[in-house]
Design a protein around this motif. Sequence first.
Motif, PDB file in Angstrom:
ATOM      1  N   LEU A  79      17.749  23.155  41.279  1.00  0.00           N
ATOM      2  CA  LEU A  79      18.029  23.906  42.739  1.00  0.00           C
ATOM      3  C   LEU A  79      18.414  23.457  43.702  1.00  0.00           C
ATOM      4  O   LEU A  79      18.428  22.037  43.672  1.00  0.00           O
ATOM      5  N   LYS A  80      19.942  23.954  44.529  1.00  0.00           N
ATOM      6  CA  LYS A  80      19.925  22.783  45.032  1.00  0.00           C
ATOM      7  C   LYS A  80      19.965  23.159  47.343  1.00  0.00           C
ATOM      8  O   LYS A  80      18.763  23.379  47.035  1.00  0.00           O
ATOM      9  N   LYS A  81      20.119  22.180  47.231  1.00  0.00           N
ATOM     10  CA  LYS A  81      19.456  22.288  49.419  1.00  0.00           C
ATOM     11  C   LYS A  81      19.550  23.445  49.859  1.00  0.00           C
ATOM     12  O   LYS A  81      18.904  23.884  50.469  1.00  0.00           O
ATOM     13  N   GLU A  82      20.781  23.911  49.518  1.00  0.00           N
ATOM     14  CA  GLU A  82      20.683  25.215  50.399  1.00  0.00           C
ATOM     15  C   GLU A  82      19.502  26.116  49.860  1.00  0.00           C
ATOM     16  O   GLU A  82      19.771  27.160  50.406  1.00  0.00           O
ATOM     17  N   GLU A  83      18.809  25.822  48.665  1.00  0.00           N
ATOM     18  CA  GLU A  83      18.195  26.923  48.194  1.00  0.00           C
ATOM     19  C   GLU A  83      16.158  26.788  48.558  1.00  0.00           C
ATOM     20  O   GLU A  83      15.779  27.551  47.944  1.00  0.00           O
ATOM     21  N   VAL A  84      16.712  25.580  49.130  1.00  0.00           N
ATOM     22  CA  VAL A  84      15.292  25.440  49.892  1.00  0.00           C
ATOM     23  C   VAL A  84      14.773  24.812  51.005  1.00  0.00           C
ATOM     24  O   VAL A  84      16.036  24.534  51.643  1.00  0.00           O
ATOM     25  N   LYS A  85      14.216  25.425  51.935  1.00  0.00           N
ATOM     26  CA  LYS A  85      13.501  24.643  52.675  1.00  0.00           C
ATOM     27  C   LYS A  85      12.307  24.144  52.988  1.00  0.00           C
ATOM     28  O   LYS A  85      11.305  24.916  52.202  1.00  0.00           O
ATOM     29  N   VAL A  86      12.710  23.599  53.953  1.00  0.00           N
ATOM     30  CA  VAL A  86      11.194  22.542  54.469  1.00  0.00           C
ATOM     31  C   VAL A  86      10.859  22.639  55.848  1.00  0.00           C
ATOM     32  O   VAL A  86      11.961  22.543  56.874  1.00  0.00           O
ATOM     33  N   GLU A  87       9.477  22.918  56.711  1.00  0.00           N
ATOM     34  CA  GLU A  87       9.759  23.684  58.190  1.00  0.00           C
ATOM     35  C   GLU A  87       8.051  22.868  58.799  1.00  0.00           C
ATOM     36  O   GLU A  87       7.532  22.480  57.885  1.00  0.00           O
ATOM     37  N   VAL A  88       7.902  22.720  59.609  1.00  0.00           N
ATOM     38  CA  VAL A  88       6.691  22.601  59.745  1.00  0.00           C
ATOM     39  C   VAL A  88       6.234  23.265  60.919  1.00  0.00           C
ATOM     40  O   VAL A  88       7.008  23.950  62.203  1.00  0.00           O
ATOM     41  N   GLY A 144      12.042  28.309  48.582  1.00  0.00           N
ATOM     42  CA  GLY A 144      13.190  28.397  48.358  1.00  0.00           C
ATOM     43  C   GLY A 144      12.741  29.810  47.621  1.00  0.00           C
ATOM     44  O   GLY A 144      11.581  30.399  47.132  1.00  0.00           O
ATOM     45  N   GLU A 145      14.108  29.491  46.083  1.00  0.00           N
ATOM     46  CA  GLU A 145      13.883  30.722  45.828  1.00  0.00           C
ATOM     47  C   GLU A 145      14.763  29.958  44.674  1.00  0.00           C
ATOM     48  O   GLU A 145      15.763  30.157  44.776  1.00  0.00           O
ATOM     49  N   ARG A 146      14.393  30.937  42.892  1.00  0.00           N
ATOM     50  CA  ARG A 146      15.129  30.011  41.745  1.00  0.00           C
ATOM     51  C   ARG A 146      16.039  31.053  41.289  1.00  0.00           C
ATOM     52  O   ARG A 146      14.682  32.351  40.889  1.00  0.00           O
ATOM     53  N   SER A 147      16.814  31.480  41.491  1.00  0.00           N
ATOM     54  CA  SER A 147      17.220  32.844  40.530  1.00  0.00           C
ATOM     55  C   SER A 147      17.374  32.465  39.653  1.00  0.00           C
ATOM     56  O   SER A 147      17.106  31.853  38.465  1.00  0.00           O
ATOM     57  N   SER A 163      11.393  31.962  37.868  1.00  0.00           N
ATOM     58  CA  SER A 163      12.605  32.852  39.123  1.00  0.00           C
ATOM     59  C   SER A 163      11.405  33.081  39.301  1.00  0.00           C
ATOM     60  O   SER A 163      10.396  33.521  38.753  1.00  0.00           O
ATOM     61  N   GLY A 164      12.191  33.370  41.077  1.00  0.00           N
ATOM     62  CA  GLY A 164      12.071  33.274  41.644  1.00  0.00           C
ATOM     63  C   GLY A 164      11.357  32.422  42.906  1.00  0.00           C
ATOM     64  O   GLY A 164      11.805  31.856  43.126  1.00  0.00           O
ATOM     65  N   LYS A 165      10.606  33.295  43.901  1.00  0.00           N
ATOM     66  CA  LYS A 165      11.039  32.532  45.192  1.00  0.00           C
ATOM     67  C   LYS A 165       8.998  31.782  44.825  1.00  0.00           C
ATOM     68  O   LYS A 165       8.605  32.172  44.441  1.00  0.00           O
ATOM     69  N   PHE A 166       9.401  30.921  45.972  1.00  0.00           N
ATOM     70  CA  PHE A 166       8.005  30.022  45.906  1.00  0.00           C
ATOM     71  C   PHE A 166       7.521  29.608  46.984  1.00  0.00           C
ATOM     72  O   PHE A 166       8.673  29.301  48.174  1.00  0.00           O
ATOM     73  N   LEU A 167       6.198  29.346  47.264  1.00  0.00           N
ATOM     74  CA  LEU A 167       5.943  28.237  48.682  1.00  0.00           C
ATOM     75  C   LEU A 167       4.614  27.828  47.857  1.00  0.00           C
ATOM     76  O   LEU A 167       3.628  28.008  47.779  1.00  0.00           O
ATOM     77  N   LEU A 193      16.599  16.232  48.845  1.00  0.00           N
ATOM     78  CA  LEU A 193      16.514  16.723  47.512  1.00  0.00           C
ATOM     79  C   LEU A 193      18.131  15.189  46.364  1.00  0.00           C
ATOM     80  O   LEU A 193      18.901  15.294  46.701  1.00  0.00           O
ATOM     81  N   GLU A 194      16.852  14.555  45.262  1.00  0.00           N
ATOM     82  CA  GLU A 194      17.955  14.378  44.637  1.00  0.00           C
ATOM     83  C   GLU A 194      17.281  14.585  42.955  1.00  0.00           C
ATOM     84  O   GLU A 194      15.847  14.166  42.933  1.00  0.00           O
ATOM     85  N   ASN A 195      17.914  14.569  42.394  1.00  0.00           N
ATOM     86  CA  ASN A 195      17.281  14.644  40.760  1.00  0.00           C
ATOM     87  C   ASN A 195      16.971  15.919  40.509  1.00  0.00           C
ATOM     88  O   ASN A 195      16.457  15.681  39.997  1.00  0.00           O
ATOM     89  N   GLY A 196      16.515  16.913  41.656  1.00  0.00           N
ATOM     90  CA  GLY A 196      15.817  17.756  40.832  1.00  0.00           C
ATOM     91  C   GLY A 196      14.222  17.418  41.841  1.00  0.00           C
ATOM     92  O   GLY A 196      13.034  18.662  41.481  1.00  0.00           O
ATOM     93  N   VAL A 197      14.349  16.573  42.649  1.00  0.00           N
ATOM     94  CA  VAL A 197      12.333  16.051  43.238  1.00  0.00           C
ATOM     95  C   VAL A 197      13.135  16.325  44.789  1.00  0.00           C
ATOM     96  O   VAL A 197      14.398  15.241  45.132  1.00  0.00           O
ATOM     97  N   LEU A 198      12.108  17.264  44.900  1.00  0.00           N
ATOM     98  CA  LEU A 198      12.268  16.561  46.792  1.00  0.00           C
ATOM     99  C   LEU A 198      11.331  15.879  47.667  1.00  0.00           C
ATOM    100  O   LEU A 198      10.226  16.088  46.593  1.00  0.00           O
TER     101      LEU A 198
END
Length: 159
Positions: free
Chosen positions: A71-80, A90-93, A110-114, A132-137
């Motif tokens: 995943l790219k950082k654009e595909e992941v969302k971190v919120e408080v 996020g979503e894995r296409s 694939s699909g959305k995760f939360l 986000l580095e090497n696939g680990v957030l």
Amino acid sequence: MSLIPSFFGSRKTNVFDPFSLDTWDPFHGILTSTLANAPASAREVSQFATTRVDWKETPESHVFKVDLPGLKKEEVKVEVEEGRILQISGERSKEQEEKNDKWHRIERSSGKFLRRFRLPENTKIDEVKADLENGVLTVTVPKVEEKKPEVKSIDISSA
């Protein structure tokens, strides 16, 4: 391939491969058959659980590590959210299928995760950092410094 007897499933072979992951699973199909008749929203919930998260507490912070390979950082969302709720989503296409492709196995989801976590009261929610580095957030939530009780020495007089 595995050396599992045929009465445990339909797989049988004369070849023994000790490194094969293709072994009999007594729970195989239970979740998928249950979810097949469920509404789409319930099937999406199954994706939530597949995103692996480690949460550790250090003296300075709470650290969350999330496996998000590919995943790219654009595909992941971190919120408080209000109430100190940390939300990682996020979503894995799905991979593009070509007309002549023949799939042998599909195991990557694939699909959305939360994932949601209620943060303790000792967190500085306005100082949360994510990387986000090497696939680990890695999400780091600093902690409020604990006030140590002030100790006042009392002189003892002799009577």
